[in-house]
Design an enzyme around this catalytic site. Structure first.
Site, mmCIF file in Angstrom:
data_model
loop_
_atom_site.group_PDB
_atom_site.id
_atom_site.type_symbol
_atom_site.label_atom_id
_atom_site.label_comp_id
_atom_site.label_asym_id
_atom_site.label_seq_id
_atom_site.Cartn_x
_atom_site.Cartn_y
_atom_site.Cartn_z
ATOM 1 N N LYS A 221 0.818 -1.208 0.000
ATOM 2 C CA LYS A 221 0.000 0.000 0.000
ATOM 3 C C LYS A 221 0.859 1.269 0.000
ATOM 4 O O LYS A 221 2.065 1.249 0.249
ATOM 5 C CB LYS A 221 -0.964 -0.012 1.181
ATOM 6 C CG LYS A 221 -2.159 -0.930 0.932
ATOM 7 C CD LYS A 221 -3.302 -0.662 1.895
ATOM 8 C CE LYS A 221 -4.582 -1.342 1.407
ATOM 9 N NZ LYS A 221 -5.703 -1.137 2.337
ATOM 10 N N ARG A 255 -4.709 -9.721 4.398
ATOM 11 C CA ARG A 255 -5.070 -9.667 2.977
ATOM 12 C C ARG A 255 -3.806 -9.307 2.192
ATOM 13 O O ARG A 255 -3.266 -8.208 2.357
ATOM 14 C CB ARG A 255 -6.177 -8.634 2.762
ATOM 15 C CG ARG A 255 -6.665 -8.521 1.321
ATOM 16 C CD ARG A 255 -7.810 -7.508 1.248
ATOM 17 N NE ARG A 255 -8.324 -7.400 -0.107
ATOM 18 C CZ ARG A 255 -7.852 -6.570 -1.027
ATOM 19 N NH1 ARG A 255 -6.838 -5.755 -0.734
ATOM 20 N NH2 ARG A 255 -8.376 -6.537 -2.236
#
Length: 286
Positions: A221, A255
């Site tokens: 991210k 995840r």
């Protein structure tokens, strides 16, 4: 006890959720699993590497071309059915904020609805309740789907995360979603700047302390990229470091894009914490 699909997980058992994007424009793989054949190969690989959950998404999180609910369903529903047929024991999650899509994928065999946009469509929780499937309740800072945060500000970011996620979780249970199938997610990057996401990680123990199982979506991210000043393809090390910290603080579901590497990190942290014996322990015993 976390219960998803046919599986039950002890509170100290880390669980990997592998990402399979059915989008032509995903930020990480630029559509590598948009077509069915490579997407199914990705599922097979992820399961063989230790993923218990497959998270299928039909719309990328960031800005881009409009994707209608009908198009999102076209990208996901048939694939959910095929994964259910081919891998009957795998837990199938679908990353969607729309109740129409949630309904369709539950009909096709999904076990979990991953609502990354913080309950923007309150009817999605109603769908989860009606089908008896799990629900991920995420803090997104009241950001509209597929928009980036602009000058996000909180007096106390973790206090806001707890307020929102616990509220969503309790509402879901009140509607009939099984309590043991509800997870909370701090929503790294969603409605947050990099400092917010770092603080959310640092204070993750406060979420774990609520008793709800915590899911973290950290993989490659922007907060990792900005912290280390690395482009998307060079964020694996930073992601794994953040994964180790999150595991030590008690997060349960991860995840991820890199399943095998994450499995090693989680196993190592679990062994250090005393929750898992070493796979081999011969040193000094001969």
């Amino acid at each position: 006890m976390l219960r998803l699909g046919r599986r039950e997980f002890d509170p100290q058992e880390p669980v990997i959720m592998a990402i399979v994007n059915r989008t032509p424009d995903s930020f990480y793989d630029q559509g590598a699993t948009f077509r069915d054949e490579p997407a199914l190969a990705r599922v097979e690989q992820a399961v063989s590497e230790g993923a218990a959950i497959i998270d299928i998404g039909g719309v990328k999180a960031g800005p881009g071309e409009e994707v209608t609910a009908e198009e999102e369903a076209r990208r996901t529903v048939g694939f959910v059915a095929e994964v259910r047929r081919t891998f009957p024991d795998v837990i199938i999650s679908v990353d969607t904020w729309r109740h129409e899509v949630g309904e369709a994928v539950c009909e096709a065999g999904a076990d979990l609805l991953n609502d990354a946009w913080g309950g923007v469509d309150p009817r999605l929780a109603e769908v989860a309740a009606r089908y008896g499937v799990g629900l991920v309740c995420t803090h997104a800072g009241e950001t509209e789907p597929r928009t980036r945060p602009h000058r996000a500000a909180y007096n106390d970011v973790m206090a806001d995360i707890l307020r929102v996620t616990l509220g969503l979780a309790e509402r879901a249970v009140s509607l009939g979603v099984p309590r043991e199938s509800v997870l909370i997610d701090p929503g790294h990057d969603f409605g947050k700047n990099t400092r917010h996401s770092l603080e959310a990680t640092r204070r993750l123990g406060e979420m774990v302390g609520t008793g709800w199982p915590v899911l973290v979506s950290l993989s490659n991210k922007d907060f990792v990229g900005e912290t280390l000043d690395k482009p998307v393809k060079e964020r694996v090390v930073g992601t794994l470091a953040t994964t180790a910290v999150s595991a030590w603080l008690g997060a349960q579901v991860y995840r991820v894009h890199e399943v095998a590497e994450t499995r090693q990190v989680l196993d190592m942290v679990a062994s250090i914490a005393g929750h898992r014996p070493p796979a081999v322990a011969r040193r000094g015993l001969a």
